[in-house]
Structure formats: structure tokens, C-alpha cells
Design a protein around this motif. Structure first.
Motif, short mmCIF file in Angstrom:
data_model
loop_
_atom_site.label_atom_id
_atom_site.label_comp_id
_atom_site.label_asym_id
_atom_site.label_seq_id
_atom_site.Cartn_x
_atom_site.Cartn_y
_atom_site.Cartn_z
N UNK A 33 -6.01 2.36 -1.60
CA UNK A 33 -7.23 2.05 -2.35
C UNK A 33 -7.00 0.92 -3.35
N UNK A 54 -13.98 7.80 -1.68
CA UNK A 54 -13.89 6.45 -2.26
C UNK A 54 -15.27 5.90 -2.59
N UNK A 91 -0.94 11.15 -3.55
CA UNK A 91 0.38 10.57 -3.27
C UNK A 91 0.66 9.39 -4.19
N UNK A 92 -0.36 8.66 -4.58
CA UNK A 92 -0.14 7.48 -5.40
C UNK A 92 -0.77 7.58 -6.78
N UNK A 113 6.23 15.66 3.23
CA UNK A 113 5.77 14.58 2.36
C UNK A 113 5.14 15.12 1.09
N UNK A 114 4.72 16.37 1.10
CA UNK A 114 4.18 16.96 -0.12
C UNK A 114 5.27 17.60 -0.97
N UNK A 172 -8.11 16.36 2.51
CA UNK A 172 -7.13 15.38 2.99
C UNK A 172 -7.24 14.08 2.20
N UNK A 173 -8.47 13.69 1.89
CA UNK A 173 -8.66 12.47 1.10
C UNK A 173 -8.05 12.65 -0.29
N UNK A 205 -4.26 12.47 0.00
CA UNK A 205 -3.79 11.09 0.18
C UNK A 205 -3.83 10.34 -1.15
N UNK A 206 -4.89 10.55 -1.92
CA UNK A 206 -4.98 9.91 -3.23
C UNK A 206 -3.85 10.38 -4.13
N UNK A 258 2.75 8.92 4.43
CA UNK A 258 1.71 9.06 3.41
C UNK A 258 0.63 8.00 3.57
N UNK A 269 -2.87 20.61 -6.01
CA UNK A 269 -3.91 20.10 -5.13
C UNK A 269 -3.78 20.66 -3.74
N UNK A 299 0.82 -1.21 0.00
CA UNK A 299 0.00 0.00 0.00
C UNK A 299 0.85 1.26 0.00
N UNK A 300 2.05 1.20 0.54
CA UNK A 300 2.81 2.43 0.64
C UNK A 300 3.37 2.86 -0.71
N UNK A 301 3.30 1.99 -1.69
CA UNK A 301 3.70 2.42 -3.03
C UNK A 301 2.51 2.44 -4.00
N UNK A 302 1.63 1.45 -3.88
CA UNK A 302 0.51 1.37 -4.81
C UNK A 302 -0.70 2.16 -4.34
N UNK A 303 -0.71 2.52 -3.08
CA UNK A 303 -1.88 3.21 -2.56
C UNK A 303 -2.80 2.26 -1.83
N UNK A 306 -1.55 8.95 6.27
CA UNK A 306 -2.48 10.00 5.84
C UNK A 306 -3.67 9.38 5.12
N UNK A 307 -3.42 8.37 4.30
CA UNK A 307 -4.51 7.70 3.60
C UNK A 307 -5.46 7.04 4.60
#
Lengths: 186, 186
Positions: free
Chosen positions: A28, B28, B111-112, A164-165, B104-105, B108-109, A101, B121, A22-26, A104-105
Motif C-alpha cells: 500500500x 484500502x 505485516x508492515x 509468516x505470522x 486477510x486484508x 496483510x496490512x 507476505x 489480529x 513493497x516487501x518491507x514497506x508494504x 498475501x497482500x
DNA sequence: AGGTTCATCGTACCGCTGTACTATAAAAAC
DNA sequence: GTTTTTATAGTACAGCGGTACGATGAACCT
């Protein structure tokens, strides 16, 4: 194959696979299939330890919190410990950036998902604030310990968000933090 | 039904429906069908203006940024304007809390998701930092304007995060902000 | 040794979601 | 007045993701 397996250990392994993915692909884009593939295991095994998606997500969050639990044990004077704790908060390398990150998700998800919101999902102030306040009472008698601790943590959180941004470099963030600390710590 | 319609206006209406829906149900859980229902319109109409999901999401983000674009025009002395700008940043009512959470959502999105990351954004410092720095140069000659502006914005961001997570009350957040401002503004 | 339990796998199903195709009425164009 | 846009709607399809159902081999118990 062995019969007896430590379930907690297995869950941790799978949760770690979730975090890695998840930390690379997200978050979701990380479901049962992805976790299974990342762990090199069948889809159904993941479901064997995390029967439902909600439990899988919760397990991932639990593990993530463990990964980024700040080390509050430092040595040195109270002033040094305060500085060390706050510095450790900032995501200055790639790994901690990714983890931040992902956190944050999770936080964003928790806003609309009651099940996640119930779980303590914070890298928030609730753990560190008392520790910091106690140290401040010792190191900086002139300031209000609780309020100052909260402000310092908020500053750290904001700096982390900018890091992180990509708005700040680690050097800039550390400089901003140090400036504030130098003022407070005598 | 009329033939000529202002497409930009229509897009804005649909984007607003997306925001209305997503700020309570979560980003989501907000797709074409939900946006269509919220806008009281057919699914295909949404796709008529936003052919793909990525464009729909991007349209929502664009509109959201418009909604929470901070009003930087205040009157009064530079010191007053600085205080007003930073206070306006904090989500102190339910509406701004929801919008902040939705933002925030999106963050987070992003980022990936490269497509979202390309779009600006931010409720980040990039717009406000120069404004604030200029005001600080005027109101507080003793401090480094750029660095102080960044630190103040980071503090505001951290306080905002604590506010939407429920760790702080609006009163506490404003007190923390004022304490810092009182120190800086002579 | 035989049966039972347990960790693991493969496969199948079902609902949801993005997307595409076709239709239609009203306005515009001529 | 006819024809062509155009804004809108309904329906259909395909892929993906969570979940459920059986199967299997190894270890443990007696």
C-alpha cells in the motif's frame, strides 16, 4: 544513453524494484515515486514502461510469481520428490517470508480488485496439485491421489500462514509436515 | 438530540459500518468518508469517536474479530465437538467468505504496520489450539494432542484459503477435513 | 551530416483523504 | 431559566499520489 533497450528486461528490473520495496514497506505504501527511487530512476521512466498504476501492480505480481515459483524438479524417488516439493513451499527463511507476505497482500487486494483477480495470482494449488497427484499415484497407491494432494497442499498453505505470522517455528512446521508425509508415504 | 450516548455502543455501530463497507469495497478503499456514508452520519462524527485513521482501523479489526470469533461451545462427545469446531472455521457461505477475506486484508496490512501488528489480529491458532488439544487428549489418546491440534488447524486454515480463493467448493473442503478427522478420531 | 526516433528526466496539475476548525441544537446542571 | 456540556454537522486546509506535459541528449537511418 543507448537507444535500443530490451523492454521486457527493463520491466523486470522495475518490477523487481517494486518487490524489493513493497516487501518491507508494504504494498500500500509503494507507488510510482517509491519504485523510481528504489530503482534509481526517474518517476516518469516507471510510467514509461507501466503507464498506469494498475499495470505497475500487475507487473509486480507477475514478477513476484516468478520469484516464488516453486521448483518442481527434484531428483530421487517419488516419495523424496513429494517431500522436497512440499518442504520448498514453506517460507523458512527471511527472504521467502517477506515474499510470502507480499503475496498475501496481493491476494487480499485481488479479492476486491477485478483486474488483479483476473490475473492468475496464486501460489495456490492449481500448478502443483496435478504434479503432486501424479507422484502420489506412484508412491502411495493406497490413497486417493487428487484428494490427498489437495489436502497436503492445504496443510502446507496453513503451515505457511502460521510461519509468516510467527505462530510456528520452521522446525515445528517441518515436523508437522513430516508427520503427515510419513503416514502417507508407505 | 440526546446528550448522553453509550460511546462503546456507538463505536461498535461505526465499526460495523466500516466492516460492511470494507468487505465489499476493500479495506484500502474505506476511509472516514465511506464509513460515514455507510453509517448515514457526518464525517466528523466518525472522527469524534475515532480521532485518527489508525484508531478507526483498529476499531474495525476489533469488531471484525468479534464477528468471526468461533463458537467453541458445542455439545456432544469430544469427537463431535472437535469436528464441529473445525467445520465452523471454514468459510462456507457468502458472509463468512467476505469476513474471511477482510480479515486477510487486515493480516496483510499488519505485516508492515506495527500498530496493527501489536493488536492481536488473529483468526490464528492461539485461541483454539489449547481447546482442541484438550479435546484430542480425550478423544484420540493415540496421537500427540498439541501437534495434532496444530496440524488440524493448519489444514483448516489452508482449506479456508482455498475456499475464499475459489479453488475448492465447500463440499470438497468438508470432505478433505472429514477424511483427516475420520483417520484421527479412532 | 541531418533529421527522426527513443529512452530518460523535471515539473506541474488535480483530485482525493486525513485532519482541524467553527457552528448548533438539545440535554443536563444548577 | 440560564449556563454549560455534548453529540452532531458543515466547511476548510494541507499533503500526497497518480497522471500529463514539455524538454533533452543519444543513437539510428538514409
Amino acid at each position: 544513453m543507448p537507444k535500443r533497450v530490451d523492454h521486457d528486461e527493463r520491466r523486470r528490473e522495475l518490477a523487481d524494484a517494486l518487490v524489493r520495496r513493497a516487501r518491507t514497506s508494504g504494498l500500500h505504501a509503494t507507488g510510482f515515486r517509491e519504485v523510481a527511487a528504489e530503482a534509481g530512476v526517474s518517476v516518469n521512466l516507471v510510467q514509461y514502461y507501466f503507464p498506469t498504476k494498475a499495470e505497475l501492480l500487475a507487473g509486480g505480481l507477475l514478477h513476484l510469481r516468478e520469484l516464488l515459483r516453486p521448483r518442481t524438479e527434484h531428483d530421487g524417488s517419488p516419495a523424496d520428490r513429494i517431500r522436497a516439493i512440499l518442504r520448498a513451499l514453506l517460507p523458512t527463511d527471511d527472504t521467502s517470508t517477506d515474499l510470502y507476505r507480499l503475496h498475501a497482500a496481493y491476494a487480499a487486494l485481488a479479492f476486491t480488485d477485478p483486474a488483479l483477480a483476473a490475473q492468475p495470482h496464486t501460489a495456490g494449488p492449481d500448478e502443483l496439485q496435478p504434479v503432486l497427484a501424479a507422484l502420489l499415484a506412484d508412491a502411495a497407491p493406497a490413497v486417493h491421489p487428487e484428494r490427498t494432494a489437495t489436502s497436503l497442499l492445504a496443510l502446507g498453505t496453513g503451515l505457511s500462514a502460521y510461519l509468516v505470522s510467527g505462530y510456528l517455528t520452521p522446525a515445528d512446521a517441518l515436523a508437522a509436515l513430516d508427520e503427515q508425509l510419513d503416514r502417507i508415504l508407505s
